[in-house]
Design an enzyme around this catalytic site. Structure first.
Site, PDB file in Angstrom:
ATOM      1  N   SER A 153       0.840  -1.196   0.000  1.00 36.87           N
ATOM      2  CA  SER A 153       0.000   0.000   0.000  1.00 36.87           C
ATOM      3  C   SER A 153       0.883   1.256   0.000  1.00 36.87           C
ATOM      4  CB  SER A 153      -0.973  -0.042   1.172  1.00 36.87           C
ATOM      5  OG  SER A 153      -1.974   0.944   1.054  1.00 36.87           O
ATOM      6  N   ASP A 251      -9.702  -4.088  -5.563  1.00 36.89           N
ATOM      7  CA  ASP A 251      -9.027  -2.954  -4.932  1.00 36.89           C
ATOM      8  C   ASP A 251      -9.247  -1.704  -5.790  1.00 36.89           C
ATOM      9  OD1 ASP A 251      -7.302  -1.159  -3.698  1.00 36.89           O
ATOM     10  OD2 ASP A 251      -5.504  -2.375  -3.999  1.00 36.89           O
ATOM     11  N   HIS A 282      -7.945  -4.827  -1.274  1.00 36.94           N
ATOM     12  CA  HIS A 282      -6.781  -4.106  -0.771  1.00 36.94           C
ATOM     13  C   HIS A 282      -6.445  -4.600   0.637  1.00 36.94           C
ATOM     14  CE1 HIS A 282      -4.053  -0.636  -0.857  1.00 36.94           C
ATOM     15  NE2 HIS A 282      -4.276  -0.557   0.443  1.00 36.94           N
TER      16      HIS A 282
END
Length: 308
Positions: A153, A251, A282
């Site tokens: 991320s 995501d 995600h």
């Protein structure tokens, strides 16, 4: 395929997102409360907390040694958390799995976070520790071969930015970059990527939450037009290290990661691999790698680093 049933089951238990301003201290405390005790974590040959004395100051790092071999390759890991969450503790299990499955010594970086530390403090720490790891190679037991940077991320943002900064500053020792569902475009133009619309609601991370979550970082001085903030805005990607770009089917950030991988290949970074995980959302490396088909991300990382 649909969202993985185990992920769907978990998401159904989550309370509604509270309205009003985000509270970093409360959110960090909640994260830390879910960290398992050391006795329940994946055992390795050695795990040691040390201080990296770097050009940006002292940075806490955690070093994971997978075996009793004298020498290992190195992987410098940057945790996710929208630049204001996450820690050495919350991502300890990710670093342990990376060390075990890849056979590399992992250096996890406790970089400074927003909003307490303004941009580019966190990025500077990640860059400085990467340099430190190479400089301290003898004491770390580095075998002088692999020196990878990796992150999930927002940590993937840092990994991509560190790889680019290394190229620009003539530091040629980074051999690979590993980006797990990276955040590469902090501009958040919903019209630019179909995944921001297709995966906007119902999959954990929601498109409407991207701007407030990243506001702590952006408001600290991180300009979304800056390629070190939004690596996808870098015009010339040639000469960068080969990348493994892992994305998740559900995501909102899926398409920017896949576009970055395509652009790397088009720029001549031929060994770049883009790998989409079906049924995942995600954060699956952090939260759902106990599911066998998602734990595979660590063996895929191993194979990528080994050139398989």
């Amino acid at each position: 395929m649909p969202l993985h049933p185990e992920i769907a089951k978990f998401l159904a238990t989550l309370p509604p997102v509270p309205e009003g301003p985000l509270d970093p201290a409360a959110m960090r405390a909640d994260e830390e409360s879910h960290v398992p005790p050391v006795a329940e974590r994946l055992p390795l040959h050695a795990v040691e907390d040390v201080t990296a004395h770097t050009t940006t100051g002292d940075v806490p790092v955690r070093v994971y040694t997978p075996t009793d071999a004298d020498r290992h390759g190195l992987l410098v890991y940057f945790h996710g958390g929208a630049f204001f969450l996450g820690s050495l503790e919350t991502h300890d299990h990710v670093a342990r799995s990376l060390a075990k499955e890849t056979g590399l010594k992992v250096v996890s970086v406790g970089f400074r976070r927003a909003p307490e530390s303004a941009f580019p403090a966190g990025l500077d720490d990640c860059w400085a520790v990467t340099r430190w790891a190479a400089d301290q190679g003898e004491s770390l037991g580095w075998d002088g071969t692999t020196l990878a940077v990796a992150g999930d991320s927002s940590g993937g943002t840092f990994a991509a930015a560190v790889a680019a900064r290394a190229h620009d500053e003539g530091f040629d020792r980074i051999t690979h970059q590993i980006l797990y569902y990276p955040s590469l475009d902090l501009g958040f133009d919903e019209e630019r990527y179909a995944s921001l619309r297709e995966n906007a609601v119902g999959y954990g991370l929601e498109t409407a939450g991207l701007k407030p979550f990243n506001a702590f970082y952006v408001d600290s001085g991180a300009d979304p037009a800056d390629p070190l903030v939004s690596p996808i805005k870098r015009e010339d990607l040639s000469g960068l290290p080969p990348a493994l770009v892992v994305t998740a089917e559900f995501d909102p950030l899926r398409d920017e990661g896949e576009l970055y991988g395509r652009r790397l290949r088009e720029a001549g970074v031929a060994a770049t691999t883009v790998s989409r995980y079906a049924g995942a959302g995600h954060g699956f490396v952090q939260h759902f790698s106990w599911i066998p088909e998602y734990h595979r991300v660590f063996t895929e990382t191993r194979d990528f680093l080994a050139g398989r």
